[in-house]
Write a protein that holds these residues in place. Sequence first.
Motif, PDB file in Angstrom:
ATOM      1  N   UNK A 191       1.069  -1.227   0.086  1.00 22.38           N
ATOM      2  CA  UNK A 191       0.041  -0.019  -0.037  1.00 22.38           C
ATOM      3  C   UNK A 191       0.886   1.366   0.036  1.00 22.38           C
ATOM      4  N   UNK A 192       1.941   1.317   0.801  1.00 23.12           N
ATOM      5  CA  UNK A 192       2.653   2.350   0.879  1.00 23.12           C
ATOM      6  C   UNK A 192       3.525   2.632  -0.499  1.00 23.12           C
ATOM      7  N   UNK A 193       4.059   1.556  -1.334  1.00 23.03           N
ATOM      8  CA  UNK A 193       4.548   1.579  -2.622  1.00 23.03           C
ATOM      9  C   UNK A 193       3.774   2.217  -3.538  1.00 23.03           C
ATOM     10  N   UNK A 194       2.178   1.836  -3.493  1.00 27.52           N
ATOM     11  CA  UNK A 194       1.088   2.462  -4.393  1.00 27.52           C
ATOM     12  C   UNK A 194       1.283   3.898  -4.253  1.00 27.52           C
ATOM     13  N   UNK A 195       1.153   4.432  -2.970  1.00 27.22           N
ATOM     14  CA  UNK A 195       1.253   5.736  -2.783  1.00 27.22           C
ATOM     15  C   UNK A 195       2.420   6.533  -3.218  1.00 27.22           C
ATOM     16  N   UNK A 208      11.738   4.640   0.233  1.00 24.10           N
ATOM     17  CA  UNK A 208      10.718   4.406  -0.848  1.00 24.10           C
ATOM     18  C   UNK A 208      11.349   3.729  -2.095  1.00 24.10           C
ATOM     19  N   UNK A 209      12.574   4.410  -2.167  1.00 28.00           N
ATOM     20  CA  UNK A 209      13.445   4.139  -3.530  1.00 28.00           C
ATOM     21  C   UNK A 209      13.654   2.548  -3.582  1.00 28.00           C
ATOM     22  N   UNK A 210      14.283   2.410  -2.250  1.00 26.27           N
ATOM     23  CA  UNK A 210      14.710   0.866  -2.247  1.00 26.27           C
ATOM     24  C   UNK A 210      13.595   0.111  -1.905  1.00 26.27           C
ATOM     25  N   UNK A 211      12.396   0.490  -1.628  1.00 27.40           N
ATOM     26  CA  UNK A 211      11.205  -0.368  -1.609  1.00 27.40           C
ATOM     27  C   UNK A 211      10.788  -0.649  -3.256  1.00 27.40           C
ATOM     28  N   UNK A 212      10.757   0.280  -3.991  1.00 30.67           N
ATOM     29  CA  UNK A 212      10.420   0.004  -5.512  1.00 30.67           C
ATOM     30  C   UNK A 212      11.719  -0.890  -6.164  1.00 30.67           C
ATOM     31  N   UNK A 218      13.499  -8.192  -6.724  1.00 30.76           N
ATOM     32  CA  UNK A 218      13.442  -9.128  -5.614  1.00 30.76           C
ATOM     33  C   UNK A 218      14.869  -9.334  -4.678  1.00 30.76           C
ATOM     34  N   UNK A 219      15.681  -8.275  -4.805  1.00 30.73           N
ATOM     35  CA  UNK A 219      16.954  -8.196  -4.348  1.00 30.73           C
ATOM     36  C   UNK A 219      17.373  -6.622  -3.897  1.00 30.73           C
ATOM     37  N   UNK A 220      18.473  -6.214  -3.315  1.00 29.67           N
ATOM     38  CA  UNK A 220      18.961  -4.969  -3.120  1.00 29.67           C
ATOM     39  C   UNK A 220      19.726  -4.664  -4.184  1.00 29.67           C
ATOM     40  N   UNK A 247      18.118  -9.538   3.958  1.00 27.45           N
ATOM     41  CA  UNK A 247      16.976 -10.278   4.454  1.00 27.45           C
ATOM     42  C   UNK A 247      15.761  -9.528   4.774  1.00 27.45           C
ATOM     43  N   UNK A 248      15.983  -8.445   5.874  1.00 27.18           N
ATOM     44  CA  UNK A 248      14.868  -7.548   6.268  1.00 27.18           C
ATOM     45  C   UNK A 248      14.428  -6.761   5.111  1.00 27.18           C
ATOM     46  N   UNK A 249      15.268  -6.180   4.344  1.00 25.38           N
ATOM     47  CA  UNK A 249      14.920  -5.315   3.185  1.00 25.38           C
ATOM     48  C   UNK A 249      13.991  -6.309   2.334  1.00 25.38           C
ATOM     49  N   UNK A 250      14.557  -7.284   1.904  1.00 23.93           N
ATOM     50  CA  UNK A 250      13.748  -7.946   0.767  1.00 23.93           C
ATOM     51  C   UNK A 250      12.323  -8.291   1.255  1.00 23.93           C
TER      52      UNK A 250
END
Length: 625
Positions: A191-195, A208-212, A218-220, A247-250
Amino acid sequence: MSRRGRSAALPKTGAPTDRGLLPGTLIVRCFAQKGSAVHDFDFSQLAAAPDIQRGLAIAFAHRTAPGAGLNALESMRSSFRVARQFTQYLATVSCPPVTLSDVTGDHIDGFQAYRKHAPHMPMELGTLKTLLLRAADLPEALTAKLHEANPRYVSGADPKTSYSRAEFKRISDAARADLRTAAARIRANRALLGRYRAGEVADPDRRLELLDFVDRHGDVPRNDSKSNPGTHNIESWVQRGRFGGVMEIVSWLHLTSLEATAAATLLAVMTGENISVILDAPAAHHRADGHAGGAATAILDTCKPRRGKRAYMNLALTEVPDWISIPERPEQLSFRDELHTPFGAYALIHELTAGSREVTGSDRLLIGYHPAGGHRGWPRGLRIPRGPYCFRAWAALHNLPSDQVDASGSRRLDVLPGRIRLTYLELHQKPVAHTETTLVNDYLGRNRGNFAAYREVVAAALGEQVDKARARGVMDVVSKAEVERASTDAEAIAAKHQVDAATLQRMLDGELDTVMNACVDNGNSPHGPAGQPCRASFMTCLDCPCARALPHHLPIQVLVHDRLEAGKAQMSPVTWAHRFALPHAQLTDLLSRHDPIDVADARAVATDTDRALVTRFVNRELDLR
């Protein structure tokens, strides 16, 4: 030819990929049915003479050819491992054979003794025999030996044990908790990525750039290492520790490997399926309910390769809660608590792994992020959980308590897929992707988990059916002596058995015979509407007031009794008790009214026609409804 008259483009034909025994080597190249990776097995590594190495390699190539039986990578590895064990044994004999034609039946027996300590020795012996039968020019004596039956178990091997109900609940609760946590995390981040992509939120720290990036790859972010070519370092702006480990980021948007293991565990708990079927379950499915508003049902096409021609099967996952999964307080269940039905669990897992499938292009249901490569060369990244390590690691993470202390003094509960399947089968008492005979002999018969409690359940079911038999009684019996008297005093015999003389004569002539008796009033059965022909199963004749048993019915009655008795070894005890204990008790009572010599004679004079009739009867082919 295309519709415009031009030749249609054909696929390019490159050099064919070699498979089987590679020329000039002892390497057998195999392709598993699932996956496109090449798997090479080098038989030159075996501790045997060159001719034996080549003979085994040729046999292995035939065994792993398309349609030859071995199409799963694990099965191929198992067959190669047994071949290596067999050559290791041959190296220990005083005069090792030089060719496969020198191998004798004594060598097969010796290998069995050599591996007697292994719990899976019968399976290894069967694998070896199947492999050797693919070899050429074997002596007739050896071929005959290879066709002998294998032992069913190893004396002294540890029996299988199921979990207790409490342990089973702890495992399922832990798996559900993991998936609920993952669902809350992934849904919130999506939901946050969509916003973010809609421009509704700012990104001051590049989180959020990293989230995208994680969603797309599927990796950093990584870059090529200059000091160590071939490796990929994490970008420095990600390494600063502001966002946690890889691991936490992915896991912001993808399941971790342990969460994927939790998903597999929950599906195993709720379906009883073999874990290999669950791990390879596809994401594609058919909605049998048609989205019409009824109980949702997803049907998956699954495969269990070692079943051979019966490898492909359907797995139906419904929205109906399994009785084992219902909590102690059923009112706690809510509409959105999807993890208490097989369909709900599948739908949630399907949702949580959708992004992972998009990144990897996989069609599998269960995908999680593995931070490091597997022990067999699997790379890090998003992939299916494999091997028992994942389940051991998941169990260690939760440190679930066991009901009993093991030999080492530990109370930690080991989570093993095989025990989960065994527990499901014990609790449900029905086969899952196997026959009732397999259920009884290979699962319930070897289970020592809740054996005392299980025997109490069986005893209670048997007692209930025997009580019913005593309360209902059995059909009226016309004795041999009464049949003889009927020729001179038919009226008295008829009155004793509540029929008229004409009906008695029709009974004696066999005109009113059904299967195990004669029916004196088919139009007024207690099992159907008055005036209508009876359509009840002939098994209900055993306590029907319209039934009469005569001496000529005794052979069929004995055969039915014996067939029901034999059924105890072909299905679970509880199933047998509910299906056949009542008629078995009634027939036992009925036969006890005859002289034992007459019963033995009836068994001896039974014909093939009688046996065929009883087979159809017990299989319910004679039922009218």
